[in-house]
Design a protein around this motif. Sequence first.
Motif, mmCIF file in Angstrom:
data_model
loop_
_atom_site.group_PDB
_atom_site.id
_atom_site.type_symbol
_atom_site.label_atom_id
_atom_site.label_comp_id
_atom_site.label_asym_id
_atom_site.label_seq_id
_atom_site.Cartn_x
_atom_site.Cartn_y
_atom_site.Cartn_z
ATOM 1 N N ALA A 185 -26.821 8.115 2.512
ATOM 2 C CA ALA A 185 -27.150 6.960 3.458
ATOM 3 C C ALA A 185 -25.676 6.233 3.487
ATOM 4 O O ALA A 185 -25.585 5.843 4.784
ATOM 5 N N MET A 186 -25.103 5.886 2.473
ATOM 6 C CA MET A 186 -23.786 5.082 2.564
ATOM 7 C C MET A 186 -22.810 5.655 3.505
ATOM 8 O O MET A 186 -22.367 5.179 4.531
ATOM 9 N N ASP A 211 -36.973 -0.464 13.402
ATOM 10 C CA ASP A 211 -37.633 -0.670 14.574
ATOM 11 C C ASP A 211 -36.597 -0.189 15.846
ATOM 12 O O ASP A 211 -37.026 0.364 16.873
ATOM 13 N N ASN A 212 -35.597 -0.885 15.661
ATOM 14 C CA ASN A 212 -34.442 -0.609 16.821
ATOM 15 C C ASN A 212 -33.374 0.008 16.433
ATOM 16 O O ASN A 212 -32.209 -0.048 17.042
ATOM 17 N N ARG A 213 -33.296 0.380 15.045
ATOM 18 C CA ARG A 213 -31.952 1.130 14.486
ATOM 19 C C ARG A 213 -30.661 0.269 14.614
ATOM 20 O O ARG A 213 -29.689 0.757 15.224
ATOM 21 N N PRO A 232 -29.335 10.443 12.781
ATOM 22 C CA PRO A 232 -29.054 11.027 11.339
ATOM 23 C C PRO A 232 -29.004 9.802 10.206
ATOM 24 O O PRO A 232 -29.255 10.005 9.149
ATOM 25 N N ALA A 233 -28.335 8.738 10.587
ATOM 26 C CA ALA A 233 -28.416 7.412 9.761
ATOM 27 C C ALA A 233 -29.623 7.156 9.344
ATOM 28 O O ALA A 233 -29.936 6.725 8.021
ATOM 29 N N ALA A 236 -31.199 9.401 6.855
ATOM 30 C CA ALA A 236 -30.900 9.136 5.526
ATOM 31 C C ALA A 236 -31.234 7.857 4.738
ATOM 32 O O ALA A 236 -31.689 7.726 3.618
ATOM 33 N N LEU A 237 -31.140 6.856 5.718
ATOM 34 C CA LEU A 237 -31.435 5.453 5.061
ATOM 35 C C LEU A 237 -33.083 5.357 4.616
ATOM 36 O O LEU A 237 -33.488 5.074 3.884
ATOM 37 N N ASP A 238 -34.055 6.075 5.603
ATOM 38 C CA ASP A 238 -35.419 6.164 5.222
ATOM 39 C C ASP A 238 -35.653 6.697 3.788
ATOM 40 O O ASP A 238 -36.401 6.410 3.146
#
Length: 344
Positions: A185-186, A211-213, A232-233, A236-238
Amino acid sequence: MNSGSTSGTRIYNGRMSRLNDDTVWFAPMVEEYARYLRANMGLSENTVRAYAKDAVRCCTALHAMGISGFEQVTTDALRDWMAQEAQITSRTSLARRTVAVRRFFGWMAEHGKTATDPAAALHIPKAAHYLPDVLNEQQAQTLMEQVDDEAGARGAVAQPQADGEQHDGKAQTPQQHALAQRDCAMVELLYATGIRVAELTGLNMADVHADNRTIRVTGKGNKQRVVPYGIPAQRALDAWMEHGRAVLAAVSSGDALFLGSRGGRIDQRIVREVVHREAQRAGVPDISPHALRHSAATHLLDGGADLREVQEMLGHSSLRTTQRYTHVSIEQLKARYAQAFPRA
């Protein structure tokens, strides 16, 4: 320095503790200057520490010349200090330190601490212009695939197994898998947004707007900006926020987005180690988090983004800073031309 003061150690990273009382005639003034910067200029602690450290560096050299008070400092003495610095540091660092020293002595004169400003006549060396190190788009893709594979982030969101899971042929404990999700994620977020490493480590959970990335970033001078990121980010964050973070979370975690292995807010040093390690594993040129920032800016411009949009995204106060990346794009274009065109 007063025996009851502890701010010197904090400001100067412990350097003051190695100087005896006779050599720290400048310490109270530097500490007062640092307090002024915090209270009146809205600077981050890292910036205040950098200004104070440069002031101490200069004053320590002045002391070695036999100076024991600010009223003894002359322009010639400061030029001698610059000459010494020029022998051991780069032009870019010397320019930054000269600016810091000019501001320090200017503050003293402006506030009646000294009768004159001996630094006002100092010429700031012109910093050498250089093109930032960047990955090309294929190398960046390879790096992202590397961290995604390690975290199991490509495709469906990976679920951590209680008894460890098989990942790239290696069994992972829940903590190891959580760390892989965090690292993924980082790295994805650094490249997707071009944010600074200090901005990344300062992110809180509430700064992420799935909601709006977008993320809300607090940059230099505590200025806030909103920066978008891609799918993709987000994936990874999810994985990190929904699964990995809970594995590492502790009482000390607070609202910090990214955590260290012991649960506290992650340190910038760890982020740098992660980026260097993943670049090595991916077989791409060794890079720093800041090089990922450079890469993001260059690839945005290569893709047709407007220069001012990139300036806003990166949080540059000057468009001239952002323009460096147009030069990188031109250099890469020339290199591709030389390789591809038969009459290059």
